[in-house]
Scaffold this active site. Structure first.
Site, PDB file in Angstrom:
ATOM      1  N   GLY A 151       0.794  -1.216   0.000  1.00 58.56           N
ATOM      2  CA  GLY A 151       0.000   0.000   0.000  1.00 58.56           C
ATOM      3  C   GLY A 151       0.830   1.271   0.000  1.00 58.56           C
ATOM      4  O   GLY A 151       1.896   1.359  -0.625  1.00 58.56           O
ATOM      5  N   SER A 152       0.371   2.261   0.751  1.00 60.81           N
ATOM      6  CA  SER A 152       0.986   3.597   0.726  1.00 60.81           C
ATOM      7  C   SER A 152       2.419   3.622   1.225  1.00 60.81           C
ATOM      8  O   SER A 152       3.120   4.619   1.022  1.00 60.81           O
ATOM      9  CB  SER A 152       0.146   4.573   1.553  1.00 60.81           C
ATOM     10  N   THR A 153       2.873   2.562   1.899  1.00 57.42           N
ATOM     11  CA  THR A 153       4.268   2.547   2.357  1.00 57.42           C
ATOM     12  C   THR A 153       5.236   2.519   1.183  1.00 57.42           C
ATOM     13  O   THR A 153       6.428   2.782   1.369  1.00 57.42           O
ATOM     14  CB  THR A 153       4.532   1.344   3.273  1.00 57.42           C
ATOM     15  N   GLU A 168      -5.968   2.909   0.282  1.00 62.52           N
ATOM     16  CA  GLU A 168      -5.668   2.805  -1.153  1.00 62.52           C
ATOM     17  C   GLU A 168      -6.643   1.840  -1.802  1.00 62.52           C
ATOM     18  O   GLU A 168      -6.347   0.664  -1.998  1.00 62.52           O
ATOM     19  CB  GLU A 168      -4.228   2.324  -1.353  1.00 62.52           C
TER      20      GLU A 168
END
Length: 589
Positions: free
Chosen positions: A296-298, A586
């Site tokens: 995801g956003s990481t 997300e």
């Protein structure tokens, strides 16, 4: 009636004859015995000695001491202790008195023990109790039953119990590794048994050591990279978070940026390797290395890094994210709010899916894929841990626009928490990718960092790291990851989990990945909480507090100096036009 004189004379003549006859017989018997004795002692000496030795002399194994597993400072994590196992030759024990007492001591019923002996009566060696307590051994010996013997062995003990269970693993009853590093390094840890010849009495007890045939060779010790102090604190904080959020499972990984060593690695649920009764297979998984997830956003910071390296973007370049969503083919990608115009730092601070998608659509798929590939995403890290997963990073050829933008914010690929931690360690190291190690590196105490491969431009890596620092300050999604006295950089992630027919609308994986201290990065930490079920599920709410607590403990234990500079002045220059602190999940619609 008186005997006649003639008869008396005849009897007197018979006495000497009888005496000589007796002497002759006695002499003959002595001569025969002497001859037989000489015959046995001289002619048949070797034969008799051989058969006597066969009945009294035995060659017994000398068990080898298995090597100890320690943390980086020599604190024991797995040790072997001497024990004895009780065994028997069944035909010698069948019908012996006090069988009921023996059965009770060994935990059998008398019929069970009798059935065991009858079924195996033709065997020479049958275990009755493996790794028996010393008190039990003495109680069994006191019965003085025929055919009962003991054998020295070693039993593995794990002082840290469930705290290090997934890393260390465990041995079977024969002292061979079955899981974890016990399995991976079994040949290294396992010694070579010795042998000696002993004299035993009729009860099988050793009365004399006759000779040494072969000396036992102990196994070699294994020194891990783990710091037991940090491991303990990380495990407790992770377990507390799982309970607090009623989560399904979780993982935590802490890396030394300068060496690539794993300083702490823990999972939930765990198990006690010293008592595996009722153990479920699910608890055995070292999820940080074997379970795959969509990050995801990481991964957004690395998409930003790819954009900066391409030369098509600069850090203060403004992207218009209005009206808070974007159509890509037949899919709608949304932000939780309409953030309007954001520069690259603002996109990370607000975790804008729209902003990162617009950047990705400007780039060639190969640029983003190449960045992920250089970081090692989708490949095993090479720790040598049994069952480590590689993940999946599909080749960019043929990527559609949807596949491109979803990859840009961490969907459509699968990695392990350890791979994610390695990626953040690489960013913190100025773009130098260092091999991950579960073993203590010989250069760990030297002034020079471990060598590695430059995979991100150093200037770009530093820029992105400073952007991520703002994501943990006011207005960002990771404010709960802050550590008092230290500058922290990191990124939240809140991912919808895959379900039948697509992504589940109410099942999440909460993550936080970051590094500290920003001025001289030393530690990279990843926290994953799987399926929190208390209604709170954002990575900034669930995973970031765990990061903050564990990172604070680790920085303190390693005596790293505080570096908290006047960050608010720097932060005020960044686009933080919107006070909303929520992050985006997300989700592609």
């Amino acid at each position: 009636m008186n005997e006649r004189p003639g008869q008396q004379q005849a009897q007197s003549r018979d006495y000497p004859m009888r005496r000589w006859l007796v002497l002759l017989v006695f002499t003959g018997v002595v001569a025969v015995l002497g001859w037989r004795t000489a015959d046995l002692q001289i002619k048949h000496k070797d034969f008799l000695r051989q058969h006597g030795d066969a009945r009294a002399l035995r060659v017994v194994d000398i068990p080898a001491h298995r090597g100890m597993i320690t943390d980086r400072y020599g604190e024991p994590l797995a040790i072997s202790t001497a024990v004895e196992s009780i065994w028997t030759t069944p035909r010698q024990l069948i019908g012996a008195p006090q069988l009921d007492e023996l059965a009770q001591l060994l935990g059998y019923s008398k019929p069970e023990l009798q059935r065991l002996l009858q079924e195996r009566r033709n065997r020479e060696f049958v275990y009755l109790k493996r790794h028996a307590d010393p008190e039990l051994v003495e109680q069994v010996r006191a019965l003085e039953l025929p055919g009962i013997y003991t054998q020295p062995e070693y039993r593995r003990y794990y002082p840290s119990g469930e705290v290090t269970a997934h890393l260390i693993g465990f041995n079977n009853i024969d002292d061979r590794g079955q899981e974890g590093l016990e399995l991976a390094y079994n040949d290294w840890l396992q010694g070579t048994p010795g042998a000696k010849r002993v004299l035993k009495d009729r009860l099988g007890r050793t009365v004399e050591n006759v000779e040494s045939i072969r000396s036992s060779k102990p196994g070699r010790d294994l020194v891990l990279s783990i710091d037991r102090r940090i491991q303990y604190l990380a495990y407790l904080e992770l377990k507390s978070a799982i309970v607090r959020n009623n989560a399904h499972s979780g993982s935590i990984v802490l890396l030394d940026v300068t060496t690539g060593e794993v300083l702490a690695l823990a999972n939930q649920p765990s198990y006690n390797p010293n008592n595996r009764a009722g153990l479920k297979n699910e608890a055995l998984r070292n999820r940080a290395l074997t379970d795959l997830l969509e990050p995801g956003s990481t991964l957004k910071p690395f998409t930003i890094a790819a954009a900066l390296e391409s030369g098509q973007f600069v850090s203060d370049q403004v992207i218009n994210t209005a009206p808070g969503f974007i159509k890509v083919a037949d899919h709608t990608i949304r932000d939780i709010n309409n953030y309007g115009e954001l520069n690259l730092t603002g996109i990370l601070v607000k975790s804008s899916n729209v902003g990162i998608s617009k950047i990705a659509l400007t780039l060639q798929p190969e640029i983003i894929w190449n960045m992920f590939d250089r970081l090692g995403l989708g490949r095993i890290t090479g720790t040598g841990f049994p069952g480590e997963a590689g993940g999946r990073l599909a080749a960019p050829a043929g990527w559609s626009d949807v596949e491109l933008v979803t990859a840009a914010f961490g969907y459509g690929l699968s990695i392990t928490p350890l791979q994610l931690a390695q990626a953040y360690a690489t960013l913190a190291a100025g773009g130098i990718a260092r091999p991950v190690s579960l073993l203590r590196k010989e250069t760990a105490d030297q002034a020079e960092p471990v060598s590695g491969q430059q995979v991100i431009d150093p200037a770009v890596a530093r820029q992105v790291l400073e952007m991520l620092e703002h994501a943990t300050l006011t207005g960002g999604t990771g404010t709960r990851a802050q550590v008092k006295g230290y500058r922290v950089a990191g990124k939240t992630g809140t991912v919808h989990k895959i379900a039948v027919g697509g992504y589940a609308p109410d099942r999440y994986m909460s993550m936080f990945a970051g590094v500290a201290p920003v001025s001289d990065p030393r530690l990279a930490l990843v926290v994953v909480i799987d399926e929190p079920q208390t209604g709170v599920y954002y990575g900034g709410q669930v995973a970031a507090p765990v990061f903050g607590k564990v990172m604070a403990d680790a920085l303190r234990l390693l005596n790293l100096p505080p570096d908290d500079l006047p960050t608010l002045k720097r932060h005020s220059r960044i686009l933080a036009q919107h006070p909303d602190k929520h992050e985006t999940t997300e989700r592609v619609q």
